[in-house]
Every structure is written in structure tokens, then in C-alpha cells.
Design an enzyme around this catalytic site. Sequence first.
Site, PDB file in Angstrom:
ATOM      1  CG  HIS A   1      17.791   5.232  31.335  1.00 54.81           C
ATOM      2  ND1 HIS A   1      18.103   4.004  30.808  1.00 54.81           N
ATOM      3  CD2 HIS A   1      18.928   5.971  31.229  1.00 54.81           C
ATOM      4  CE1 HIS A   1      19.354   4.006  30.383  1.00 54.81           C
ATOM      5  NE2 HIS A   1      19.884   5.188  30.636  1.00 54.81           N
TER       6      HIS A   1
ATOM      7  CG  ASP B   1      27.209 -21.079  49.688  1.00 52.97           C
ATOM      8  OD1 ASP B   1      26.932 -19.876  49.655  1.00 52.97           O
ATOM      9  OD2 ASP B   1      26.526 -21.951  49.129  1.00 52.97           O
TER      10      ASP B   1
ATOM     11  CD1 TRP C   1      21.138   9.711  37.547  1.00 51.16           C
ATOM     12  CD2 TRP C   1      21.438   8.570  39.449  1.00 51.16           C
ATOM     13  NE1 TRP C   1      22.459   9.763  37.865  1.00 51.16           N
ATOM     14  CE2 TRP C   1      22.679   9.070  39.033  1.00 51.16           C
ATOM     15  CE3 TRP C   1      21.382   7.821  40.617  1.00 51.16           C
ATOM     16  CZ2 TRP C   1      23.865   8.862  39.736  1.00 51.16           C
ATOM     17  CZ3 TRP C   1      22.567   7.613  41.310  1.00 51.16           C
ATOM     18  CH2 TRP C   1      23.793   8.121  40.875  1.00 51.16           C
TER      19      TRP C   1
ATOM     20  CB  SER D   1      19.084  -5.545  48.817  1.00 52.56           C
ATOM     21  OG  SER D   1      19.811  -6.243  47.852  1.00 52.56           O
ATOM     22  CB  SER D   2      23.340  -2.413  48.449  1.00 57.13           C
ATOM     23  OG  SER D   2      22.841  -2.361  47.169  1.00 57.13           O
TER      24      SER D   2
ATOM     25  CG  HIS E   1      32.623  10.525  43.058  1.00 55.37           C
ATOM     26  ND1 HIS E   1      32.296  10.966  41.804  1.00 55.37           N
ATOM     27  CD2 HIS E   1      33.785   9.881  42.930  1.00 55.37           C
ATOM     28  CE1 HIS E   1      33.255  10.629  40.953  1.00 55.37           C
ATOM     29  NE2 HIS E   1      34.175   9.969  41.609  1.00 55.37           N
TER      30      HIS E   1
ATOM     31  CD  GLU F   1      25.862   3.424  43.557  1.00 52.38           C
ATOM     32  OE1 GLU F   1      26.083   2.982  44.699  1.00 52.38           O
ATOM     33  OE2 GLU F   1      25.309   2.774  42.650  1.00 52.38           O
TER      34      GLU F   1
ATOM     35  CE1 TYR G   1      35.737   6.551  40.210  1.00 51.30           C
ATOM     36  CE2 TYR G   1      35.945   7.500  42.379  1.00 51.30           C
ATOM     37  CZ  TYR G   1      36.118   7.593  41.023  1.00 51.30           C
ATOM     38  OH  TYR G   1      36.660   8.713  40.473  1.00 51.30           O
TER      39      TYR G   1
ATOM     40  CB  SER H   1      42.570  -7.290  36.464  1.00 56.47           C
ATOM     41  OG  SER H   1      42.511  -5.892  36.456  1.00 56.47           O
TER      42      SER H   1
ATOM     43  CG  HIS I   1      33.942  15.764  40.952  1.00 53.08           C
ATOM     44  ND1 HIS I   1      34.960  14.852  41.102  1.00 53.08           N
ATOM     45  CD2 HIS I   1      32.830  15.037  40.710  1.00 53.08           C
ATOM     46  CE1 HIS I   1      34.473  13.635  40.941  1.00 53.08           C
ATOM     47  NE2 HIS I   1      33.193  13.713  40.710  1.00 53.08           N
ATOM     48  CG  HIS I   2      29.157  14.744  41.099  1.00 57.17           C
ATOM     49  ND1 HIS I   2      28.905  13.993  39.992  1.00 57.17           N
ATOM     50  CD2 HIS I   2      30.027  14.027  41.845  1.00 57.17           C
ATOM     51  CE1 HIS I   2      29.578  12.848  40.065  1.00 57.17           C
ATOM     52  NE2 HIS I   2      30.264  12.843  41.175  1.00 57.17           N
TER      53      HIS I   2
ATOM     54  CB  THR J   1      42.288   5.872  36.612  1.00 56.35           C
ATOM     55  OG1 THR J   1      41.559   6.263  37.790  1.00 56.35           O
ATOM     56  CG2 THR J   1      41.345   5.189  35.671  1.00 56.35           C
TER      57      THR J   1
ATOM     58  CE  LYS K   1      42.438  -0.252  39.519  1.00 52.99           C
ATOM     59  NZ  LYS K   1      42.642  -1.694  39.445  1.00 52.99           N
TER      60      LYS K   1
ATOM     61  NE  ARG L   1      22.371  15.134  32.845  1.00 49.46           N
ATOM     62  CZ  ARG L   1      22.883  14.608  33.964  1.00 49.46           C
ATOM     63  NH1 ARG L   1      23.805  15.258  34.642  1.00 49.46           N
ATOM     64  NH2 ARG L   1      22.477  13.438  34.397  1.00 49.46           N
TER      65      ARG L   1
END
Lengths: 550, 285
Positions: free
Chosen positions: A97, A126, A162, A190-191, A274, A276, A278, A289, A323-324, A349, A352, A471
Site C-alpha cells: 500500500h 512542449d 514501505w 523514471s523520476s 524526508h 521525498e 516534500y 496557490s 527526526h524519523h 509552512t 504559506k 502501527r
Amino acid sequence: MAPKLPPRLPPQHPLEQAGEAAGPAGHAEAGYHHGPKGLLRWLLTTNHKEIGTLYLIFSLSMFFIGGIFALVVRAELFQPGLQLVQPEFFNQMTTMHGLIMVFGAVMPGFVGLANWMIPLQIGAPDMALPRLNNFSFWLLPVAFTLLLSTLLMPGGGPNFGWTFYAPLSTTYSPPSTTFFILSLHMAGISSILGAINIIATILNLRAPGMRMMDMPLFVWTWLITAFLLIAVMPVLAGVITMMLLDINFGTSFFNAAGGGDPVMFQHIFWFFGHPEVYIMILPAFGIVSAIIPTFARKRLFGYASMVYATSSIAILSFLVWAHHMFAVGLPLVAELFFMYTTMLIAVPTGVKVFNWIATLFQGSISFETPMLFALAFVVLFSIGGFSGLMLAIAPADFQYHDTYFVVAHFHYVLVPGAVFAIMAAVYYWLPKWTGHYPNERLGRWHFWTSVVGVNLTFFPMHFSGLAGMPRRIPDYALQFADFNMASSIGALLFGTSQLLFVWMIIKCVRGGEKAPAKAWDGAEDLEWTVPSPAPLHTFETPPRFQHQEH
Amino acid sequence: MSGSYYVPPQSKWPALGSLAVGVMMVSLGMQLVHGIGGLVMTLGMAAVLTVMWLWFRDVVRESRQGLYDAQMDRSFRWGMGWFIFSEVMFFAAFFGALFYVRVFAVPWLDGEGAKGVAALLWPDFTASWPLMNPPSESISGPREVLSPWQLPLVNTIFLVTSSVTLTIAHEALKEGYRNTARNWLIGTILLGVCFLVVQGIEYYEAYHHYGITLQAGIYGSTFFLLTGFHGAHVTIGAITLSVMLMRVMKGHFDRDDHFGFEAAAWYWHFVDVVWIGLFIFVYVL
């Protein structure tokens, strides 16, 4: 409550491009290259709009596959005890998932929007490198077919979450892990190639007269996102390569017995991971926006500060990864450093969120479906942001770590955050893609069922998490039963209501109220100057961009 | 800008390319997991190279037909520049792993930083770098390490010289001395090949006389990871330069318009810089 759609302006063609005066329907068929039709057209295309459509359809399919996996998880957790699936399969479902949603649904969704909209928003003919663009897309079906096929392999698919922490993903992993690594390599290539293309497009293909600080925020946020992708996807490639070597060649990177360190896996992974997260939210900021000023009929408040805030978030994202890992046994100085840098992210943040609200202030607001999703984004993403601040406090995190509180936090930023933003963008730009307005009634049903479903799913997780429910476990203590039942009902509601989304899209593609070039009367960006639906080729002659004060 | 930006027509190479990559990856996995598929993997890799060849041939033809303008040239420059940046980050992950292991992981295994667990598992472990005696006795470390001042120094000289010869070739091309450019380019490629040969000798020595293997604990792991991926990049760079050599000999490239050559040169210099980092942090320090 919801007012009528904005007054329709006559179609405008301020750019007076010879090719586009012919009208949308005729022109779409009158492009200069004509190759095969049918399936081959999609395989061989170099057109940013067709590739964008492919990305979006792929993303939607993966959204449903990942969603079904989530529903398997929620069905098992409907009641305490083991009812439907074995713990081994449950682990595969939580893992797949996450992987499918992150790499298959959200990221390709944003890339699809970038493909469609960035050339239109900057007046480019293009993408900068159209063939590379198609290569980036077609790697994805290959990669994800391989990833999904691991579920059928002996020993099952990835079952280590994951985040695939070593040694669960190395020493104790199923044999299919090698295939998982290789599929992730393909998705990563690809990315990276996609991001290179986007960055080259934005830096090089802007219409004459459009300066960097004239670009719509969706373009700005994607520029910064593309930079993040190019910076961190190779790091992911590096860490999974080390896994591959540990599994197949007996190296000791994540094996303390040979002098390596499993914690090193977490450092390298989160150095990727991290930024990632964002990558999955900055384009959403850009979408919101665009939508809020349109439906508030006001210029975006604080354009420049939005750009600087986005850049600050991107820079800070490289300094917060541990922080993870507060509970893993970091030195005290590291705990403090990562705690403070993480909290610092709340500042840009906050800028924003403030700007979005200030844009709404004294606006002439109407509540069409894109706006509903955008407003829900602001509120619900902020909830996810605040729970993020709670998690940032290292001493408190020892309590929250690995509980459902974390699950609640990141689902609030990803589902009513990233996913709602993608949906908002789809409703907002569908008139440009199809030439028809999305069905407003269906859109509103989809919105409200989604909002109720999302909150019913994820809000109770805060409580079960704070009370200590771990979890990634298929069973739980009896006191969590009510919260989990609520979550499971919410998940079913949210999942089912996405069928309305598909129905709405199909209806909109097949017909509906005709949309003019400028489909929303407060919309100001360049994409609203080309006809709806946008012809296959737009801006073959670059438009002259008129500078406006933001 | 006059609207001359070239948007290529439909092309079969991207889709065939991803199919070829898929075949290569799946058969690589089959080889690693089940021990079958090596032949298919080789075919897949050949297919990838063939598609690259044909794809780039289209690009070269379009370029020589004059379809590309200055804006297209800038797209290629941005593209190549960011691609090299992504490669920098790929190596950064590996250097990061090396530094983490040397600064944190190995000393911590010896009890530094009040990490008590390792001391319970392996009380006799003594930290050192290069790590000759991994914590567990089931993993035997290297017997000896390579001196930086022998083969690695020779290789450093090869690569640094090759960057100089490549620059001379580039300057010659810019001045229109095509034969001079060709000769210095040949020299550059030969230096690259010499580097790879020396690295092959070094790997042979490492495996057979020094006990430095992939399985020899973290020292062997980081050594082969960093030098191996660097060597792979030297190979790619040498192939790219060989293609450029063929193009120089076929009369491609103008004095002021030869980005294909420049891109290959950028890549070669990048590989050279990575080697300097390797020489310092893997061999010397």
C-alpha cells in the site's frame, strides 16, 4: 450554499496564434506529425499532453490498487483478532500500500499534472526533451508490473514496510526482495529523468518576457520539487544498491557483524525519504496557490514570500531526516539538532498557510469543486502539520513513535494533503483538458463523501495512537476496538466514494457543459489563453508574456 | 526566440528502451534469485545498448539536419548538467556511507559514544580503519590493504592526465584542428582503458593476495562499492568518448557547435573528480 458557476466569458484568443484560430476540435486533428492511431499512438507519443494523460491514468489506476491494499488492511483491523488474512500477508499489504501510493500514485500524479500544465503555463511548445519524457513514463508500467508481481512470488512480496529498514529487508527478507529493488531502480530512473526534463523545460522554455518571478506558483513549486528529485532519488538508488549487495553478494553495509550498521540504512534512507515527502507536497502547494486566487478572484497574497518559503522548505528538508529516527539511539546532540531544524520548517509552512488565508480575506469567493478541495486542503493539511510539530518534539516522540499517531499524521498530510490537491487540480484543469466542465453536483458528492471518509478514517487514529496502539500489527488490544471500527468504516466510505471521481472523469471526457478558453473567471495564468480543450500542439510560436505585478 | 524549437515526431525508441530495461532488470533478478537468466540478461543489456545507439543516431541526424536551434542546445546543456548532478548525488550516498562507517559505526562497535550493546555482543572487538578484524569471527577481514602509492597512484596519474589530454582535444576542435583533436581524443580513451586494465589487475591482487573481497566485512564492501561504481562510470565515459571519436572522424561537429563532445567531456571530468575523492578517502586516508 454553493453559488452558480462563474459567468461565462466569450472564448478569448489574445495570443492570435495562426494555428489555433482554427478552433479546438479541428486543430486537435491537424497537428503536423501523424503517426499511428490507437494503442501505438500512446506508446510512441512525444506530446506532453498525451504523456501527461498517460501519467494521470497510470496514477489513478495505482491509486485504486493501493487503495484496495489499504482496504484489506482496514478490513482486517475492523475488529480485534485475526479474521481475514494471515499476519504475513497483512505485512505485505501495508508495505505494498505504501510503496504503490508513494511511488505509483502520488508522484506520477504530480508528474502528469506537470507534463500537462507546465508547458501551458510558461508558454512552451512542449517539454524540453519530449522523447525522454515518454521514456520516463513507460518505465513506470514496467516497474510497477514487476513490483506487483512480487506478491505472487514464492515467499510473497515485500513485507517490511514501505521504508524497508534493514535488516528486515536484507537478512530476514523474502527472496522477492531483489525484484522489489530492481523495480524501485526503474521507478527511480523514471523520476530522475522526468525531473531533469521538467527542470530543463522551466529554465529554458519560458515564453519571452516571462521572468522567474513571473512564473505561476505551480511552476515554481515543481522547479523546486524537480531539484529535490534529482538530489535524492540517486541516494535512494544508492541505498537499495547496497541492499542488493548485502542480499546477493555477502557485503556488510547493514550488518554489524561485518562492521556495518543497520542504523546507517535508516540515515541514508531518510536522507532520501524526508525530501521525498516534500516532493509529494510542494506541487500540492503550487496547485492550491493557483486555485485559491482563482475562486477568491484576487491575486495571490505574498507571491514572493511563497517562492522563498517553498525554497526554504526544500533546503530545510535536507537537514531534518533523523527526526524519523529519534527512538533509534541517536547521540543527544543529534536529537537536539534534528528537533530544532524540524520545528523550523513550521515557519515557512506557516507563511504559506497565512498567505492562502490572506488571499481569501475580502475575496469574492465561490465554492466550485476545485475550491472545495483546495479549502479542505488548507484546513486538513494544517492538522497534519500540527501533529507533525508534536512529533518533532524529540522527548514526546518517544511516546508517539511507531504508533497510529504517526499513521494519522502522515495520512493527514498525504491524503487530504497531496491527494486532495491532485483531485483539486483535476477538477480545476479538466475543462482545459476535455473542453467540458466537470459535473458540479457529482463533484460535490465526491468532495463531501471524501472529506467525511478521510476524517472518519484518520482522525480516530490520533487517539488510538496516543493511547499506544502500535502501527503495522494485524491485531490489537480490545480498548482500541471502537476507534478501529470507525477508521475501517471511514476507509470504506473514502474508497467507495472514489468511484464517483472516476465516474465524474468519464462523464467529463464524454461530454458536459462546454468550457470556454478561460474556464474560471478568476483564472489568470497562461493556460487559460489557449482554447478548451487545449489543442494537441500549443504555443508552437511562443506567446509574448505581459509582465504583471504580483 | 522565433518559435523554432524542435518537437520530435513520434519515436519508438522510448517505449522499446523501457521494454529492454525491463527485460534486463527482470532477468538480472532471475539470475540473482534463481540462478537462471544470465543469457537473457546479456540480450537485454544488448537491447538497451542498441536502443540507445538508434535513439542517439536519430538525435545526431536531427542535429546535422540543422533542426536544432540555440534554445535546444541549452535544453541539452541543462539536461546533461542535471544528469551529472544526479550522478554526484549517487556517489554522495556511497561516500556518505563510507564516512558514516568510519566516523560512527566502527568506533561505536568498540564502545565509543556510550553504546553498550556492541560491547555485550563482541567484547573483544577493537575499532580500526581499514577494518582488518570485523566484529564477528564468521566474517574474515582482509589480510593486508593496498598501498595508495603503487597502482592507485599510477591510476590517478592516468586519469588526471586524461582530463588534460581531453581538454587539449577540445581546444583543438574549437580551433578547427580536426586531426589534432582526433589524436588527443584517442590518447584520452587509451588512458581510460589503461586505467581500467590497472583496476582489473588491482582487483585481481585484492582478491587473490590481499584477502580484500566483497565478503571481507565493511572495508571490502565500501572499497568495491566505491571503486566498482567508479570503474563502471569510467567504462561508460570511455564508450561515450569512443562514440565522439567516431563522430570526429566522420566529420561531425563545428568549431562552435559540438555539444555532444562537450557533454562527453563534462562526464569524463566528473568521473575524474570522483576518482580524486576516492583516491583521498578510500586509499590514502
